[in-house]
Scaffold this motif. Structure first.
Motif, mmCIF file in Angstrom:
data_model
loop_
_atom_site.group_PDB
_atom_site.id
_atom_site.type_symbol
_atom_site.label_atom_id
_atom_site.label_comp_id
_atom_site.label_asym_id
_atom_site.label_seq_id
_atom_site.Cartn_x
_atom_site.Cartn_y
_atom_site.Cartn_z
ATOM 1 N N PHE A 15 0.785 -1.239 0.000
ATOM 2 C CA PHE A 15 0.000 0.000 0.000
ATOM 3 C C PHE A 15 0.818 1.292 0.000
ATOM 4 C CE2 PHE A 15 -2.655 -3.234 2.126
ATOM 5 C CZ PHE A 15 -3.741 -3.226 1.269
ATOM 6 N N ASP B 272 -7.713 4.030 -4.928
ATOM 7 C CA ASP B 272 -8.646 3.175 -4.196
ATOM 8 C C ASP B 272 -7.896 2.294 -3.207
ATOM 9 O OD1 ASP B 272 -11.120 3.805 -5.010
ATOM 10 O OD2 ASP B 272 -11.457 2.016 -6.257
ATOM 11 N N MET B 273 -6.923 1.589 -3.733
ATOM 12 C CA MET B 273 -6.259 0.557 -2.949
ATOM 13 C C MET B 273 -5.521 1.167 -1.764
ATOM 14 S SD MET B 273 -3.905 -2.506 -4.408
ATOM 15 C CE MET B 273 -2.313 -1.748 -4.294
ATOM 16 N N TYR C 239 -6.128 4.105 -0.345
ATOM 17 C CA TYR C 239 -6.901 5.168 0.300
ATOM 18 C C TYR C 239 -6.745 5.201 1.819
ATOM 19 C CZ TYR C 239 -11.004 7.402 2.368
ATOM 20 O OH TYR C 239 -11.820 8.146 3.159
ATOM 21 N N MET C 240 -6.963 4.052 2.462
ATOM 22 C CA MET C 240 -6.937 4.038 3.923
ATOM 23 C C MET C 240 -5.540 4.319 4.472
ATOM 24 S SD MET C 240 -9.943 3.584 5.130
ATOM 25 C CE MET C 240 -9.607 3.101 6.820
ATOM 26 N N GLN C 241 -4.552 3.640 3.893
ATOM 27 C CA GLN C 241 -3.182 3.793 4.390
ATOM 28 C C GLN C 241 -2.661 5.215 4.165
ATOM 29 O OE1 GLN C 241 -0.918 1.552 5.787
ATOM 30 N NE2 GLN C 241 -2.158 -0.319 5.793
ATOM 31 N N TYR D 239 -4.879 7.692 6.589
ATOM 32 C CA TYR D 239 -4.613 7.543 8.029
ATOM 33 C C TYR D 239 -3.240 6.908 8.213
ATOM 34 C CZ TYR D 239 -9.710 7.955 7.986
ATOM 35 O OH TYR D 239 -10.987 8.364 7.769
ATOM 36 N N MET E 33 -1.296 3.814 10.994
ATOM 37 C CA MET E 33 -2.241 3.170 11.929
ATOM 38 C C MET E 33 -2.353 1.681 11.650
ATOM 39 S SD MET E 33 -5.204 6.041 12.181
ATOM 40 C CE MET E 33 -4.760 7.785 12.142
ATOM 41 N N TRP F 180 -4.780 -1.719 11.470
ATOM 42 C CA TRP F 180 -6.190 -1.959 11.095
ATOM 43 C C TRP F 180 -6.630 -3.349 11.433
ATOM 44 C CZ3 TRP F 180 -8.584 2.402 10.124
ATOM 45 C CH2 TRP F 180 -7.789 3.497 9.749
#
Lengths: 100, 260, 318
Positions: free
Chosen positions: B81, B247-248, B250-252, B255, B258, B260
Motif C-alpha cells: 500500500f 482506491d487501494m 486510500y486508507m493507508q 490515516y 495506523m 487496522w
C-alpha cells in the motif's frame, strides 16, 4: 430486460454430491446452476468446497433424477416396517453367547 | 512515505525481483475483486472471488518474504500500500480495466497462461522460499488457467455477440503481452544468479498454448504486431493505474501509520 | 379435491409439523405454506445478495491485505448463502430467474439494513458485529424450521457465518484500541448502525402480522420483541468491552426484568426505508439489475456453447 425472456433457455439446475474424504460416500450437498457438466463441476468446486469440504465431486442435472412420490410412501416403505426378523434383535440367544 | 531502493540495500535486487512477480498478482487480484457482487451469475461471482483470493494469498507469501529480506523493518502492507506508482512493477496487462466480462476473462486468460509457465519454472529456483511459493501457487494457477480458458471457449464459440466481445477484448489486450517476456533489470540479475526464471524462453510455448485455445474457440489466430505496449515492469504505468492505487491505498494514505 | 379432503390433509400436515417432522418439497402442503415459504426464503436470499453490495463497496479499499482477504471471503460467503437459499426456494417450483424478476421489479423485499451506506471502514466492522450479530439471532432458530430444504440451507449458512461476526468485532476492537481518530470512527459507525440493527427484527409484536402462523410452521420461534431484547442484552456488554457507547440515552439495566430497557425506535424511519425511500434503495436495486442485465450475453453464450457441444457429441456418436 430483453423481449425474448420467455423463450430463453436459462442455465439448468444441477445437484451436487461431495465425498468429504476417501472412505466416505458422496453425500448430497446442494444444487447450483450451470450451462453444462464441466461448468457444473467447476461451480461445485467453487461453491461447495471452499472450506476444504471435499476430495471428489459428482454433479447430475436435476431433471435426470427420478424420485419416488411421497403419495406412494405407504405401499413403498411401510411394508418393511414389520419385518422385524431382518434385524438381529429378533433372535433370542443365551447370554453366554457373546459377540454375535 | 515511499519505500526506496536504498531501504533494502543488500537484498535490493532480490526484493525488486519478488515485487516484479508479486505485483502482477496484487494488481490482477485487485481488479478481480472489483467484480465481486457484480458477476453475471452467482456461481461465476463466487468463482472469480476465489481467483482473487488465490492471488492475494500469493501476494502475501511473496511480500512477507520480501519484508523479511528488507533490512529496514517493513511489512507486507507497507509493500502493498505504501509505494509510489513508479515503484510498482506489474505488467500493464493486469492493470487494464474490467471493461466488461470479456475483458475480465481475456485479461485473466492471457495472464494465466503466462503465470502457469512462469511458476512451473520458478519451482526450480535456487531460492528455497520462492520455489516453495511456486509449488503451492501453481496448483491454484493451473485451475485459473482452466477456468479462464473454458470461458474463452464459451464466449468465442457461444453466440455472435459473445464472439465479437471476446475477440475485441483479446485484440485490445494482446499488445500488452509482449512485456511479460522482456526481463527488467532485477529479472536479468535473478536469471544470472539462478533464483529467477528466464522468461524470454517461455514465449514460444505461451503463444502455442494461447493460440490452441483461441483456435478451439473459433477465434482469430494471434496477430504478429509491429508495435507492443510496455513499461509496467519499469514502473511506467497506464493512466488506469493511478485510480486503481487511489482506491487501494486510500486508507493507508489517509490515516498514515495506523493499525487496522 | 373436496373441501373436506383438503381439511383432512391440512390436519395431517399440521400434526406432522407439530411432531417436529420435516416437510420435504414433494410432500403435500397447503398452498399458503408454499407461498409463505417462497416469500420468506427468497426474501432471505435477496438479502444475502443485496447484502454483498454495502460491504463489497470496501473490497478495493480494505486497509490491509489481511482485511482484504477476510472481506472478500465474507462477501463471497454471502453470495454462497444467497445461492443455497435460492436453490432451496427452487424446490418449491419457482426458478431463480423468476425470483430475480421479483427482486428487480421491486415486488420482492430484502432486509432494509442494506439500504444504508457504508461510508467509512468502521462500517465494515459495525456490519459484521451488529448486522451479522442480529442476523445470527434471527437465523439460528431457522436451522430447525419445518421445511427441510430451508432448514438444511440454514445449517450450512449458520456454520459458515460463525466467522463473520468475529471478523466484524475484531475490526471494531482494533479501531477502539487504536488512535483517537480510529476510535471516533468506530463510535460514529456504532451510532449510525445501532438503530437500523434493532429494526432488523421487524415491527413490534403488536404491529406484526404474520407471527402466529410463522410460529406454528417454525419459521419463527420467538417474537420480534423477544429477539430484539436478546440482541440488545448480548450486544451491550460487547460494546462495553470495546469502550464504545450505545447511542441510546434511555438504555439502562432493569434488575427486575433481568433485561436492558431501551428507548423508542423511530418506526417512521423504518417504514420509509421499507417503502423504498432509504438512502441507498435505488442504487442497490439498480446495481443488481445492472449486474443481471450486463451478464445476460454471458449467460446466453455459455448456454449456446453447451448446446453446440452437446450436438457435436450426438453427431460423433451417430
Amino acid at each position: 430486460m430483453s423481449e425474448s425472456k420467455n423463450n430463453k433457455k436459462n442455465w439448468p439446475l444441477w445437484e451436487v454430491f461431495v465425498r468429504s474424504k476417501n472412505g466416505l460416500e458422496h453425500r448430497h450437498f446442494g444444487s447450483l446452476h450451470a450451462a453444462d457438466a464441466e461448468m457444473a463441476l467447476e461451480n461445485a468446486r467453487d461453491v461447495y468446497t471452499r472450506r476444504n469440504e471435499g476430495v471428489s465431486i459428482w454433479v447430475v442435472e436435476s431433471k435426470n433424477i427420478t424420485a419416488s412420490n411421497p403419495k406412494d410412501n405407504g405401499e413403498l416403505f411401510e411394508p418393511a416396517s414389520d419385518k422385524v426378523y431382518r434385524h438381529p434383535t429378533f433372535y433370542d440367544l443365551p447370554d453366554e453367547v457373546k459377540h454375535m | 512515505m515511499s519505500l526506496r531502493k536504498h531501504d533494502f540495500r543488500e537484498n535490493g535486487d532480490k526484493i525488486d525481483y519478488i515485487l516484479t512477480i508479486a505485483d502482477n498478482s496484487l494488481i490482477l487480484g485487485q481488479r478481480m475483486g472489483e467484480l465481486t457482487g457484480h458477476g453475471p451469475t452467482l456461481e461465476v461471482d463466487i468463482a472469480c472471488t476465489n481467483i482473487a483470493l488465490d492471488l492475494f494469498g500469493q501476494v502475501r507469501s511473496y511480500f512477507q518474504y520480501a519484508a523479511q529480506l528488507a533490512e529496514k523493518s517493513c511489512t507486507e502492507d507497507d509493500l502493498a500500500f505504501l509505494r509510489t506508482e513508479r515503484e510498482y512493477k506489474n505488467v500493464l496487462l493486469v492493470e487494464q480495466p474490467n471493461t466488461n466480462f470479456a475483458y475480465v476473462i481475456a485479461k485473466q486468460f492471457l495472464f494465466d497462461h503466462y503465470h502457469f509457465l512462469f511458476l512451473n519454472e520458478l519451482q526450480n529456483s535456487n531460492d528455497a522460499t520462492l520455489s516453495a511459493i511456486a509449488k503451492k501457487s501453481i496448483k491454484e494457477v493451473s485451475y485459473h488457467k482452466r477456468f479462464s480458458s473454458d470461458w474463452v471457449l464459451r464466449l468465442g464459440d457461444g453466440t455472435s455477440v459473445s464472439k465479437e466481445k471476446i475477440q475485441k477484448a483479446i485484440n485490445d489486450l494482446w499488445p500488452f503481452t509482449q512485456e511479460l517476456f522482456e526481463p527488467n533489470e532485477p529479472e536479468e540479475k535473478a536469471i544470472d544468479l539462478g533464483y529467477g526464471v528466464d522468461i524470454a524462453k517461455l514465449q514460444e510455448e505461451y503463444k502455442q498454448a494461447v493460440e490452441k485455445v483461441l483456435i478451439e474457440a473459433t477465434l482469430e489466430e494471434l496477430p504478429v504486431l509491429e508495435f507492443y505496449q510496455r513499461g509496467g515492469k519499469k514502473g511506467i504505468h497506464s493512466e488506469h493505474m493511478g485510480y486503481l492505487l487511489s482506491d487501494m491505498q486510500y486508507m493507508q494514505r489517509t490515516y498514515p501509520g495506523m493499525k487496522w | 379435491m373436496s373441501e373436506k379432503e383438503i381439511k383432512n390433509l391440512e390436519a395431517i400436515f399440521e400434526a406432522k409439523i407439530a411432531r417436529d417432522e420435516k416437510i420435504e418439497p414433494k410432500d403435500w402442503m397447503p398452498e399458503k405454506y408454499r407461498k409463505t415459504h417462497i416469500r420468506q426464503m427468497s426474501q432471505h436470499a435477496h438479502s444475502e445478495i443485496v447484502g454483498m453490495l454495502p460491504e463489497g463497496n470496501w473490497i478495493t479499499r480494505a486497509p490491509s491485505l489481511r482485511r482484504k482477504v477476510a472481506l472478500l471471503a465474507k462477501v463471497q460467503d454471502e453470495a454462497g448463502h444467497g445461492l443455497y437459499l435460492y436453490s432451496a426456494t427452487e424446490t418449491l417450483g419457482i426458478s431463480r430467474e423468476e425470483l430475480y424478476e421479483q427482486l428487480h421489479s421491486g415486488k420482492a423485499k430484502y432486509s432494509s439494513i442494506f439500504n444504508y451506506p457504508t461510508i467509512t471502514w468502521a462500517d465494515i466492522g459495525a456490519i459484521g458485529w451488529l448486522v451479522d450479530g442480529a442476523a445470527i439471532i434471527n437465523q439460528v432458530p431457522l436451522c430447525s424450521t419445518s421445511f427441510g430444504p430451508y432448514a438444511r440451507a440454514m445449517v450450512r449458512v449458520c456454520k459458515e457465518e460463525s466467522f463473520h461476526q468475529r471478523q466484524g468485532y475484531e475490526i471494531m476492537l482494533t479501531l477502539a484500541n487504536g488512535t483517537p481518530e480510529q476510535k471516533e470512527m468506530a463510535q460514529d459507525a456504532l451510532n449510525r448502525w445501532w438503530w437500523p440493527s434493532l429494526m432488523m427484527f421487524g415491527p413490534t409484536d403488536d404491529m406484526s402480522t404474520h407471527t402466529e402462523q410463522s410460529m406454528k410452521w417454525k419459521l419463527k420461534r420467538k417474537t420480534n420483541d423477544e429477539l430484539r431484547q436478546q440482541f440488545i442484552d448480548q450486544t451491550v456488554p460487547q460494546a462495553n468491552i470495546l469502550g464504545l457507547s450505545i447511542p441510546d440515552p434511555d438504555l439502562k439495566w432493569n434488575e427486575e426484568r433481568g433485561h436492558y430497557d431501551f428507548g423508542p425506535i423511530n418506526w417512521d424511519e423504518f417504514w420509509q426505508v421499507v417503502k423504498g425511500h432509504g438512502p441507498c434503495n435505488k442504487e442497490r436495486l439498480q446495481t443488481r439489475v445492472d449486474a443481471w442485465e450486463e451478464g445476460e450475453w454471458v449467460r446466453d453464450a455459455a448456454m449456446a456453447y453447451a448446446e453446440k457441444k452437446a450436438e457435436r457429441k450426438v453427431k460423433q456418436a451417430g
